[in-house]
Design an enzyme around this catalytic site. Structure first.
Site, PDB file in Angstrom:
ATOM      1  NE  ARG A 332       6.666 -35.973   3.351  1.00  0.00           N
ATOM      2  CZ  ARG A 332       6.999 -36.175   2.072  1.00  0.00           C
ATOM      3  NH1 ARG A 332       7.796 -37.166   1.734  1.00  0.00           N
ATOM      4  NH2 ARG A 332       6.564 -35.370   1.135  1.00  0.00           N
ATOM      5  CD  GLU A 741      12.033 -33.147   3.582  1.00  0.00           C
ATOM      6  OE1 GLU A 741      11.463 -33.196   2.480  1.00  0.00           O
ATOM      7  OE2 GLU A 741      11.435 -33.078   4.664  1.00  0.00           O
TER       8      GLU A 741
HETATM    9  N1  MTE Z   1      20.443 -27.890   4.109  1.00  0.00           N
HETATM   10  C1  MTE Z   1      20.939 -26.871   4.837  1.00  0.00           C
HETATM   11  N2  MTE Z   1      22.234 -26.533   4.688  1.00  0.00           N
HETATM   12  N3  MTE Z   1      20.170 -26.184   5.736  1.00  0.00           N
HETATM   13  C2  MTE Z   1      18.844 -26.518   5.936  1.00  0.00           C
HETATM   14  O1  MTE Z   1      18.165 -25.892   6.744  1.00  0.00           O
HETATM   15  N4  MTE Z   1      16.985 -28.008   5.315  1.00  0.00           N
HETATM   16  C3  MTE Z   1      16.595 -29.314   4.780  1.00  0.00           C
HETATM   17  C4  MTE Z   1      17.276 -29.571   3.432  1.00  0.00           C
HETATM   18  N5  MTE Z   1      18.676 -29.265   3.507  1.00  0.00           N
HETATM   19  C5  MTE Z   1      18.290 -27.604   5.183  1.00  0.00           C
HETATM   20  C6  MTE Z   1      19.144 -28.256   4.256  1.00  0.00           C
HETATM   21  C7  MTE Z   1      15.151 -29.470   4.603  1.00  0.00           C
HETATM   22  S1  MTE Z   1      14.224 -29.850   5.954  1.00  0.00           S
HETATM   23  C8  MTE Z   1      14.545 -29.333   3.391  1.00  0.00           C
HETATM   24  S2  MTE Z   1      12.884 -29.628   3.197  1.00  0.00           S
HETATM   25  C9  MTE Z   1      15.306 -28.974   2.191  1.00  0.00           C
HETATM   26  O2  MTE Z   1      16.671 -28.718   2.482  1.00  0.00           O
HETATM   27  C10 MTE Z   1      14.697 -27.732   1.570  1.00  0.00           C
HETATM   28  O3  MTE Z   1      15.416 -27.276   0.510  1.00  0.00           O
HETATM   29  P1  MTE Z   1      15.224 -27.783  -1.004  1.00  0.00           P
HETATM   30  O4  MTE Z   1      13.825 -28.238  -1.148  1.00  0.00           O
HETATM   31  O5  MTE Z   1      15.558 -26.586  -1.787  1.00  0.00           O
HETATM   32  O6  MTE Z   1      16.187 -28.914  -1.146  1.00  0.00           O
HETATM   33  N1  HPA Z   2       6.806 -31.697   3.821  1.00  0.00           N
HETATM   34  C1  HPA Z   2       6.985 -30.508   4.402  1.00  0.00           C
HETATM   35  N2  HPA Z   2       6.002 -29.693   4.666  1.00  0.00           N
HETATM   36  C2  HPA Z   2       4.765 -30.069   4.341  1.00  0.00           C
HETATM   37  C3  HPA Z   2       4.515 -31.282   3.733  1.00  0.00           C
HETATM   38  C4  HPA Z   2       5.592 -32.142   3.453  1.00  0.00           C
HETATM   39  O1  HPA Z   2       5.429 -33.245   2.923  1.00  0.00           O
HETATM   40  N3  HPA Z   2       3.201 -31.392   3.529  1.00  0.00           N
HETATM   41  C5  HPA Z   2       2.661 -30.266   4.008  1.00  0.00           C
HETATM   42  N4  HPA Z   2       3.588 -29.457   4.499  1.00  0.00           N
HETATM   43 MO1  MOS Z   3      11.814 -29.708   5.355  1.00  0.00          MO
HETATM   44  S1  MOS Z   3      11.237 -30.716   7.059  1.00  0.00           S
HETATM   45  O1  MOS Z   3      10.319 -30.216   4.529  1.00  0.00           O
HETATM   46  O2  MOS Z   3      11.475 -28.135   5.881  1.00  0.00           O
END
Ligand code: MTE
Ligand code: HPA
Ligand code: MOS
Length: 792
Positions: A332, A741
């Protein structure tokens, strides 16, 4: 037509609903657990009432960064108050491994320890306190081995957890040869502790016939199920993993909840009693991996306008002692070195340095931020070298507006079909009064000796999808009960981001009922099988689609049944049935959702359904590092204004403006919350959060006393977050875009505003050498360096 039914249907109150306007998606509903959160009633794993006979485990950790364990004396541990059992690696009934991809992650170290903090043994006692006290009574005889602690040292020793990666396009050497200007340099960007408020925890409860229930704070219940099954020597169907919610995961519970799940389950199986393993904060930080720190060496050619003509970068990450997710993280990073910019001729190498430190893992952005910050650093230098505003240099390097403009293919071969970065940045430039404030800041700095202000605008383009193609799938289960209430299960996990709220909105919308009728319950491997981690920002994208698919099947059956109720039978009738505001309607006929459901039940119509979704169009060739790894891109930009104290290195973010592209947002309130949270979290990464290992490889910043995450007082007084008006060109769930993210990259502007303020001490003539995090100490050093350059 049955006259009674006919009368009933026509009897329904005329619906004042404007069907076309009715929507449960796109509205700012509060988080489904908001009230429970603030009342303290939301149940986290440690709040689950303990079953009778519950025991508590604690881990014994390595005190050496790299050593052979000659002998380990556990006599005093076993004799300690309340201790019930002590286990080492050889006590594990199944496989001693909790690595997610490459199996190089022992649950308990077996003869060799590879970082300070690596678990070697488990103590199970009658209380959490007794277990933790007993652990300290161990005597270990170590034979120390040389340790590698930094990515640079790992690279020098060719010590990697995986083979190096290489992505090249065009011919950088020829590009350099004709470039009007060249620059080269190095950059070090530190890692980051996830600092979820709820630490790692698992509670394992043995069930009959070799069954095991694990209540686990995890982003990845299916992976926990597999690891536990392997560790216990059982099949997956023996193990159920459940997670109602996490108090934050941020990537730290994507793979690394496995150790805790496995240890609790192994202990529970051996003792045939429930066992809980809860990490205290220091242990959590000593044991678990963090965001990867990256070291970069770069070389760039550019023309007189500041346009990059060739770029070469080598990135070495600090992977830690094992692979964990370092490969997809590095991938990534390679795929985000472009950020929002077209790089015609480019050569990117990435290595995952094997170090004797915690095994680094996922953290919000997953290598994306580490890839993109390098090009931003380079553009920042080009601008200063040419005496131009950073925004102008960034703009000229953006991907083309559209296909006819060209410059629209990423270094990995994916075409950027929906580039809105120009419009988005134009809008932000105006709404933030960027030019005017630049002039004001110049005037301020001219008359302010000690305090200096800085300003920067940085863009974000972030690829959405797991970069491992097969992970882009999800399942859901929707139950409609006879009273018209709806229960939803999906494979996603709730970590505070609001995925359950969004999925409930999607289901409510599909069935045309108010959100209050839909409830989402705990993620459970016995309900949805083979789920992917809730990660890569795809939680709502994937599970929303899967739940929509399930709800749509039920809607379809209800529509057919409704038509038969008044004697219709053709498909035109069926498609004319509307579901909105709790009413099902067609022409003059209407009925409330609960009434229709009750009738459908009596007529033996199936009122529940599964659903599935697999993101279309994705492919990836890991050898050439080319393909179409992302479903779409999410965009954003931000402007930050800071003031620094040139005598102390202290700084403050005065104002931040962020504009984020959530497509047609499913829930603007939640999305703005995500942008705000990610912004501040990313700012912490780049400024105050410093991980520091001593010369013996011991992490010394393992508690909030020494590791500084942003506090409320660090948030800007003036914080303006908005969503860019847009609709996803891809057929994503209701044309929304992911939000989890990408906004973590928005506070790049804070870092570059700080660098701008530092540069002002010598009229922006020199590039301040500034690594991240830009702590006060680092700011002060950079000021000193710039002053020295100015003095010649
Ligand atoms: N928001 C909160 N409040 N707590 C979390 O742990 N994790 C982040 C983001 N926002 C997180 C957060 C991460 S690393 C990811 S990948 C996404 O939420 C995952 O949730 P989603 O794919 O449902 O947005
Ligand atoms: N994000 C988070 N987790 C993962 C990914 C990614 O892009 N690819 C494989 N595991
Ligand atoms: Mo988020 S780092 O893809 O859990």
């Amino acid at each position: 037509m049955n006259t009674q039914t006919d009368a009933f249907l026509k009897d329904q109150p005329a619906t004042p609903v404007d069907v076309a306007q009715w929507a449960e998606v796109g509205q700012s509903h509060p988080h489904e657990s908001a009230a429970l959160h603030v009342l303290g009633e939301a149940t986290y794993t440690d709040d689950i009432p303990e079953a009778q006979g519950t025991l508590h485990a604690a881990l014994g950790l390595s005190q050496k960064a790299h050593a052979r364990v000659r002998a380990i004396n556990l006599d005093a541990v076993r004799a300690a108050t309340g201790v019930v059992a002590v286990y080492v690696a050889s006590d594990i009934p199944g496989t001693n491994d909790c690595g997610p991809i490459i199996h190089d992650d022992p649950i308990l170290a077996d003869g060799l320890v590879q970082y300070v903090g690596q678990p070697i043994f488990v103590v199970v006692a009658d209380s959490h306190d007794n277990a933790r006290r007993a652990v300290r009574k161990v005597v270990v005889d170590y034979e120390e081995l040389p340790a590698i602690l930094t990515p640079q040292a790992a690279h020098a020793a060719r010590s990697y957890v995986l083979p190096p990666m290489h992505l090249a396009r065009g011919d950088v050497e020829s590009a350099f040869a004709i470039a009007a200007h060249k620059l080269s340099g190095e950059l070090l960007v530190g890692g980051q502790e996830q600092f979820y408020l709820e630490g790692q925890i698992s509670y394992a409860i043995p069930k009959e016939g070799n069954g095991m229930l694990v209540q686990c704070s995890t982003q990845h219940p299916s992976e926990m199920q597999h690891v536990v099954a392997h560790a216990l020597g059982l099949h997956a169907h023996n193990v159920v993993v459940e997670c109602r919610r996490m108090g934050g995961g941020f990537g730290g519970k994507e793979s690394q909840s496995a150790l805790w799940a496995a240890v609790a389950a192994i202990s529970a199986q051996k003792l045939k009693r429930p066992v809980k393993l809860r990490a205290d904060r220091d242990d959590d930080m000593m044991v678990t991996g963090k965001r990867h720190c990256f070291h970069y060496e770069y070389e760039v050619g550019y023309d007189n306008d500041g346009r990059i003509v060739g770029a070469r970068v080598q990135m070495v990450s600090r992977a830690g002692y094992s692979a964990d997710l370092s490969a997809p993280v590095a991938t990534r990073a390679v795929c985000h070195f472009d950020n929002a910019y077209y790089l015609s001729d480019v050569d990117i190498r990435a290595m995952c340095g094997k170090t004797n430190t915690q095994s680094n893992t996922a953290f919000r952005g997953f290598g994306g931020p580490q890839g993109a910050i390098a090009i931003e650093y380079i553009l920042d230098e080009i601008a200063r070298n040419l005496g131009r505003d950073g925004l102008d240099i960034r703009r000229i390097n953006f991907y083309g507006r559209n296909e006819s403009e060209g410059r629209n293919v990423t270094q990995y071969g994916q075409i950027v079909v929906d580039n809105i970065i120009h419009e988005l940045v134009d809008e932000l430039e105006v709404s933030s009064a960027y030019r005017q404030r630049r002039a004001e800041i110049n005037a301020y700095n001219a008359s302010s000796l000690v305090l200096k202000k800085g300003l920067a605008l940085t863009p974000v383009k972030f690829g959405i999808a797991f970069n491992v193609t097969h992970l882009n799938q999800a399942g859901a289960l929707v139950h409609v009960y006879t009273d018209g209430s709806v229960l939803v299960n999906h494979g996603g996990t709730e970590m505070g981001q609001g995925v359950n709220t969004k999925v409930a909105q999607v289901v409510a919308h599909e069935l045309g009922i108010p959100l209050a009728l839909v409830r989402v319950t705990a993620t459970d491997t016995s309900k949805i099988a083979n789920t992917s981690a809730t990660a890569a920002s795809t939680g709502a994208d994937l599970n929303g689609k899967a739940a929509q698919n399930a709800a749509n099947k039920i809607r379809q059956r209800l529509a057919e049944f409704f038509v038969t109720l008044f004697g219709g039978d053709n498909s035109a009738d069926i498609t004319a049935v509307t579901f909105a505001a709790g009413m099902i309607q067609m022409g003059e006929y209407s009925i409330s959702f609960p009434d229709l459901v009750q009738k459908a039940y009596m007529a033996r119509v199936q009122l529940w359904s599964d659903g599935f979704y697999a993101t279309p169009g994705l492919y990836w060739d890991s050898k050439t590092m080319t393909g179409h790894p992302f479903s779409y891109f999410a965009y954003g930009a931000s402007v930050s204004e800071v003031v620094i104290d040139t005598l102390t290195g202290e700084w403050k973010l005065l104002r931040a403006d962020a504009l984020y592209d959530a497509g047609a947002s499913l829930n603007p309130a939640l999305d703005i919350g995500q942008v705000e949270g990610a912004f501040i979290q990313g700012m912490g990464w780049l400024t105050t959060e410093e991980l520091w290992w001593n010369k013996d490889g011991k992490l010394m910043t393992h508690a909030p006393s020494t590791y500084k995450i942003p506090a409320i007082s660090d948030c800007p007084q003036d914080f303006r977050v908005s969503l860019f008006k847009n609709r996803n060109v891809e057929d994503s769930i209701h044309r929304s875009k992911a939000v989890g993210e990408p906004p973590l990259l928005l506070p790049f502007s804070v870092f570059f505003a700080i660098r701008d303020a530092i540069a002002s001490v010598a009229d922006h003539r020199y590039n301040p050498p500034l690594n991240a995090p830009a702590t006060s100490e680092a700011i002060l050093q950079a000021i000193t360096a710039v002053e020295a350059m100015a003095a010649g």
